[in-house]
Write a protein that holds these residues in place. Structure first.
Motif, mmCIF file in Angstrom:
data_model
loop_
_atom_site.group_PDB
_atom_site.id
_atom_site.type_symbol
_atom_site.label_atom_id
_atom_site.label_comp_id
_atom_site.label_asym_id
_atom_site.label_seq_id
_atom_site.Cartn_x
_atom_site.Cartn_y
_atom_site.Cartn_z
ATOM 1 N N VAL A 136 0.804 6.391 9.124
ATOM 2 C CA VAL A 136 0.525 6.185 7.701
ATOM 3 C C VAL A 136 1.808 5.813 6.943
ATOM 4 C CG1 VAL A 136 -0.306 7.275 5.582
ATOM 5 C CG2 VAL A 136 -1.524 7.647 7.738
ATOM 6 N N GLU A 137 2.942 6.393 7.328
ATOM 7 C CA GLU A 137 4.203 6.016 6.686
ATOM 8 C C GLU A 137 4.512 4.538 6.921
ATOM 9 O OE1 GLU A 137 7.261 8.679 8.039
ATOM 10 O OE2 GLU A 137 6.828 10.160 6.469
ATOM 11 N N PHE A 138 4.306 4.067 8.145
ATOM 12 C CA PHE A 138 4.534 2.654 8.447
ATOM 13 C C PHE A 138 3.525 1.789 7.707
ATOM 14 C CE2 PHE A 138 4.171 -1.209 10.993
ATOM 15 C CZ PHE A 138 5.502 -1.567 11.145
ATOM 16 N N LEU A 139 2.276 2.243 7.677
ATOM 17 C CA LEU A 139 1.225 1.503 6.984
ATOM 18 C C LEU A 139 1.543 1.346 5.503
ATOM 19 C CD1 LEU A 139 -1.709 0.314 6.919
ATOM 20 C CD2 LEU A 139 -2.493 2.651 6.471
ATOM 21 N N ALA A 140 2.088 2.403 4.888
ATOM 22 C CA ALA A 140 2.373 2.372 3.453
ATOM 23 C C ALA A 140 3.366 1.278 3.093
ATOM 24 C CB ALA A 140 2.895 3.735 3.006
ATOM 25 N N ASP A 141 4.211 0.894 4.050
ATOM 26 C CA ASP A 141 5.207 -0.152 3.808
ATOM 27 C C ASP A 141 4.798 -1.487 4.400
ATOM 28 O OD1 ASP A 141 6.968 1.545 2.411
ATOM 29 O OD2 ASP A 141 7.843 2.274 4.287
ATOM 30 N N SER A 142 3.559 -1.565 4.911
ATOM 31 C CA SER A 142 3.102 -2.796 5.552
ATOM 32 C C SER A 142 2.348 -3.669 4.562
ATOM 33 C CB SER A 142 2.195 -2.465 6.742
ATOM 34 O OG SER A 142 2.904 -1.731 7.715
ATOM 35 N N ALA A 143 2.196 -4.916 4.965
ATOM 36 C CA ALA A 143 1.508 -5.867 4.102
ATOM 37 C C ALA A 143 -0.005 -5.802 4.246
ATOM 38 C CB ALA A 143 1.994 -7.283 4.419
ATOM 39 N N GLY A 144 -0.490 -5.123 5.256
ATOM 40 C CA GLY A 144 -1.925 -5.058 5.465
ATOM 41 C C GLY A 144 -2.292 -3.967 6.439
ATOM 42 N N PRO A 145 -3.571 -3.827 6.761
ATOM 43 C CA PRO A 145 -4.039 -2.787 7.690
ATOM 44 C C PRO A 145 -3.454 -2.955 9.087
ATOM 45 C CG PRO A 145 -5.857 -3.733 6.439
ATOM 46 C CD PRO A 145 -4.664 -4.603 6.186
ATOM 47 N N LEU A 146 -3.345 -1.839 9.803
ATOM 48 C CA LEU A 146 -2.770 -1.824 11.146
ATOM 49 C C LEU A 146 -3.854 -1.681 12.205
ATOM 50 C CD1 LEU A 146 0.325 0.575 10.846
ATOM 51 C CD2 LEU A 146 0.340 -1.918 10.926
ATOM 52 N N GLY A 147 -3.776 -2.532 13.216
ATOM 53 C CA GLY A 147 -4.682 -2.414 14.351
ATOM 54 C C GLY A 147 -3.887 -2.386 15.639
ATOM 55 N N VAL A 148 -4.252 -1.494 16.556
ATOM 56 C CA VAL A 148 -3.548 -1.460 17.830
ATOM 57 C C VAL A 148 -3.849 -2.752 18.588
ATOM 58 C CG1 VAL A 148 -5.426 -0.239 19.050
ATOM 59 C CG2 VAL A 148 -3.071 -0.093 19.887
ATOM 60 N N LYS A 149 -2.830 -3.336 19.218
ATOM 61 C CA LYS A 149 -3.004 -4.587 19.942
ATOM 62 C C LYS A 149 -3.933 -4.368 21.144
ATOM 63 C CE LYS A 149 1.602 -6.265 18.675
ATOM 64 N NZ LYS A 149 2.971 -6.593 19.158
ATOM 65 N N PRO A 150 -4.936 -5.218 21.319
ATOM 66 C CA PRO A 150 -5.880 -5.033 22.426
ATOM 67 C C PRO A 150 -5.211 -4.966 23.791
ATOM 68 C CG PRO A 150 -6.766 -6.602 20.855
ATOM 69 C CD PRO A 150 -5.351 -6.320 20.425
ATOM 70 N N ASP A 151 -4.176 -5.801 24.024
ATOM 71 C CA ASP A 151 -3.538 -5.779 25.342
ATOM 72 C C ASP A 151 -2.755 -4.491 25.569
ATOM 73 O OD1 ASP A 151 -1.734 -6.681 23.324
ATOM 74 O OD2 ASP A 151 -0.373 -7.429 24.867
ATOM 75 N N VAL A 152 -2.233 -3.910 24.492
ATOM 76 C CA VAL A 152 -1.517 -2.633 24.598
ATOM 77 C C VAL A 152 -2.486 -1.524 24.984
ATOM 78 C CG1 VAL A 152 -0.285 -0.860 23.282
ATOM 79 C CG2 VAL A 152 0.331 -3.272 23.022
ATOM 80 N N GLU A 153 -3.634 -1.490 24.298
ATOM 81 C CA GLU A 153 -4.640 -0.461 24.609
ATOM 82 C C GLU A 153 -5.212 -0.664 25.992
ATOM 83 O OE1 GLU A 153 -8.488 1.405 25.092
ATOM 84 O OE2 GLU A 153 -8.149 -0.759 24.959
ATOM 85 N N MET A 173 0.861 -1.187 0.000
ATOM 86 C CA MET A 173 0.000 0.000 0.000
ATOM 87 C C MET A 173 0.902 1.244 0.000
ATOM 88 S SD MET A 173 -2.877 1.167 2.767
ATOM 89 C CE MET A 173 -3.520 -0.482 2.939
ATOM 90 N N LYS A 174 1.498 1.534 -1.147
ATOM 91 C CA LYS A 174 2.457 2.633 -1.208
ATOM 92 C C LYS A 174 1.781 4.000 -1.158
ATOM 93 C CE LYS A 174 6.070 0.065 -1.376
ATOM 94 N NZ LYS A 174 6.980 -0.003 -0.226
ATOM 95 N N THR A 175 0.597 4.102 -1.704
ATOM 96 C CA THR A 175 -0.115 5.391 -1.717
ATOM 97 C C THR A 175 -1.525 5.189 -1.168
ATOM 98 O OG1 THR A 175 -0.796 4.996 -4.017
ATOM 99 C CG2 THR A 175 1.196 6.322 -3.652
ATOM 100 N N PRO A 176 -1.659 5.080 0.148
ATOM 101 C CA PRO A 176 -2.988 4.850 0.730
ATOM 102 C C PRO A 176 -3.950 5.995 0.442
ATOM 103 C CG PRO A 176 -1.384 5.407 2.434
ATOM 104 C CD PRO A 176 -0.612 5.188 1.174
ATOM 105 N N ARG A 177 -5.188 5.606 0.172
ATOM 106 C CA ARG A 177 -6.258 6.587 0.015
ATOM 107 C C ARG A 177 -6.788 6.919 1.406
ATOM 108 N NH1 ARG A 177 -9.904 2.703 -3.304
ATOM 109 N NH2 ARG A 177 -9.005 1.418 -1.645
ATOM 110 N N ILE A 178 -6.879 8.211 1.714
ATOM 111 C CA ILE A 178 -7.198 8.653 3.069
ATOM 112 C C ILE A 178 -8.414 9.561 3.050
ATOM 113 C CG2 ILE A 178 -6.311 9.823 5.117
ATOM 114 C CD1 ILE A 178 -3.456 9.271 3.918
ATOM 115 N N ALA A 179 -9.362 9.293 3.937
ATOM 116 C CA ALA A 179 -10.517 10.175 4.128
ATOM 117 C C ALA A 179 -10.423 10.824 5.494
ATOM 118 C CB ALA A 179 -11.826 9.405 3.998
#
Length: 482
Positions: free
Chosen positions: A408-425, A1-7
């Motif tokens: 978003v910079e990290f997301l652009a180089d990731s293989a998929g969507p990012l979710g905060v870990k439940p135990d971290v939150e 996802m090099k150029t994510p579409r953002i709303a």
């Protein structure tokens, strides 16, 4: 996802901060949905007489866009709106905005790894990242009072001021004594025939060190940028003193209370008995303290009555209090604040079978107020527990925008969507709520707390603490499977 579409939802201070940061980092596939016809958010909507900010403008502004030509230290609504418009123009934000477009909901599909944004027109738009920037103070709140819909005269909320209504020579009932009422009551008091102010809980009031900036000030600020930085730094320090008082220093809080008491005594002495009506009995800082030099003198005038009895009902001709007295009124103005704890409402936000409103049924919560477990690629500006009890929210918004840029910079180089870990939150939320449980904000009822008593709005420490702690760490997140 090099150029994510953002709303981005909302074009106030938060939305603009997000867009500008993303554009600085090279992300340009951005659409902003704004239900109004211009940028500005609450500063576009709130046009009531006397509307102004209670944080000095040199600090209540973007650090990257200092303004050497503020007309006042505590700027009025028109000047703040002009500033926001100028920022939107300078940073080329407008071309991304779809005005007059309300978002009614959004849903994340794990199979396509995208958000589908649902618009009020029935149209849908598909994006990779959804950023909400609707704020905490955007939806007016009306208390449930019997007969409210029967009032025969003009009736409106301060955030939806009806400028077509002439108040000259009218009997006006004002319900509420929060930040907005403290500003508009002194302005309308001289023109009305009589004003009944219905007070449930009085605010602490302290002096407002305002001043008009002269042409000389403007020239110095423009030619010697360091003077703007000094002014900004000075006010940063002074307003953070309030946070220090509420969080860390009972002696400092006591000193501020003494200043408030002396100020309120002095400003009410013209009317015997008024001070006793307006002096609060709860811990200072539990509700937002207010800055004013003209509110209490207005209440001391002969055409104003401060009414502390509860309201039983509203009739076509006025307000009936619990002691059975009918207070005649031609115009009814609600100064009753906002639905601050109903984050993202009335939008329906879903991720698969999960509904965010249901997940937040006990109170809104998010990792540093920005990301929510099980809702990948959802980012919140000015979210839960990111309000400040003393400083400038724009300081927080800039920290959040930087976090968003890193995310978003990290997301652009990731293989998929990012979710905060439940135990971290979960660990974060337990720490924050533990701090808040011992704070002054847990000691009374206010817009800082929801109906369950959970403090969902405020950050429990200093703005500087938030800026230091709220830094993006990839290890806090998990990448959804491709």
């Amino acid at each position: 996802m090099k150029t994510p579409r953002i709303a981005v939802i909302g074009a106030g201070f938060g939305g603009l901060a997000a867009v500008i940061e993303l554009k600085k980092r090279g992300f340009d596939s951005i659409v902003v949905f704004e239900k109004g016809d211009d940028v500005g958010g609450v500063w576009r909507e709130n046009t009531y007489p006397g509307a102004a900010c209670d944080v000095p403008s040199p600090f209540y502004s973007y650090s990257f866009e200092l303004n050497p030509r503020w007309p006042h230290r505590f700027s009025r609504q028109p000047a703040i709106l002009d500033y926001i418009r100028d920022v939107a123009d300078k940073y080329d934000v407008r071309r991304h905005i779809r005005f007059g477009t309300e978002v009614v909901g959004a849903s994340f599909d794990a199979s396509t790894k995208t958000w589908t944004v649902e618009l009020g027109t029935g149209e849908t738009v598909e994006v990779d990242v959804l950023v909400t920037a609707v704020g905490q103070l955007s939806r007016p709140s009306f208390p449930a009072i019997a007969g409210a819909d029967t009032f025969a005269g003009p009736s409106f909320h301060s955030a939806e001021w009806d400028h077509a209504v002439d108040l000259s020579g009218r009997k006006v009932a004002v319900i509420g004594t929060g930040a907005s009422a403290v500003q508009f009551v002194p302005v309308i008091q001289p023109e009305v025939a009589h004003l009944d102010l219905f007070q449930r809980t009085p605010p602490y009031v302290i002096p407002r060190p305002d001043r008009k900036f002269s042409a000389l000030h403007h020239r110095v600020f423009e030619r010697v940028r360091a003077t703007q930085l000094v002014e900004r730094g000075t006010w940063y320090g002074l307003v953070e003193l309030l946070s220090i008082a509420w969080v860390y220093s009972k002696p400092l809080a006591a000193a501020i209370k003494a200043i408030s008491r002396a100020h309120m005594k002095r400003q009410t002495k013209a009317r015997p008995g008024l001070f006793e009506k307006v002096w609060p009995t709860y811990a200072i800082g539990c509700k937002r303290i207010l800055f004013s030099d003209n509110y209490l003198p207005a209440l001391a005038q002969d055409n104003v009555d401060v009414i502390t009895e509860g309201i039983r009902e509203i009739t076509p001709g006025g307000v009936v209090t619990t002691d059975g007295v009918h207070h005649d009124a031609d115009v009814l103005i609600w100064g009753t604040g906002f639905k601050a704890t109903e984050f993202l409402a009335p939008m329906m936000i879903r991720a698969g079978e999960r509904d965010l409103a249901e997940q937040w049924s006990e109170g809104a919560r998010a990792y540093y107020g920005m990301t929510v477990p099980h809702f990948p690629n959802l980012f919140i500006m000015y979210g839960p527990n990111t309000n400040t009890g003393g400083g400038s929210i724009i300081y927080f918004l800039e920290a959040q925008a930087r976090y968003l840029g890193d995310y978003v910079e990290f997301l652009a180089d990731s293989a998929g969507p990012l979710g905060v870990k439940p135990d971290v939150e979960e660990a974060y939320d337990q720490r924050i709520q533990s701090q808040l449980a011992d704070s002054v904000w847990s000691q009374c009822s206010s817009w800082y707390r929801n109906s369950n008593g959970r403090v969902t709005t405020n950050w429990p420490a200093l703005g500087l603490d938030y800026k230091k702690q709220a830094t993006f760490r990839p290890e806090d997140y998990e990448v959804l499977p491709a």
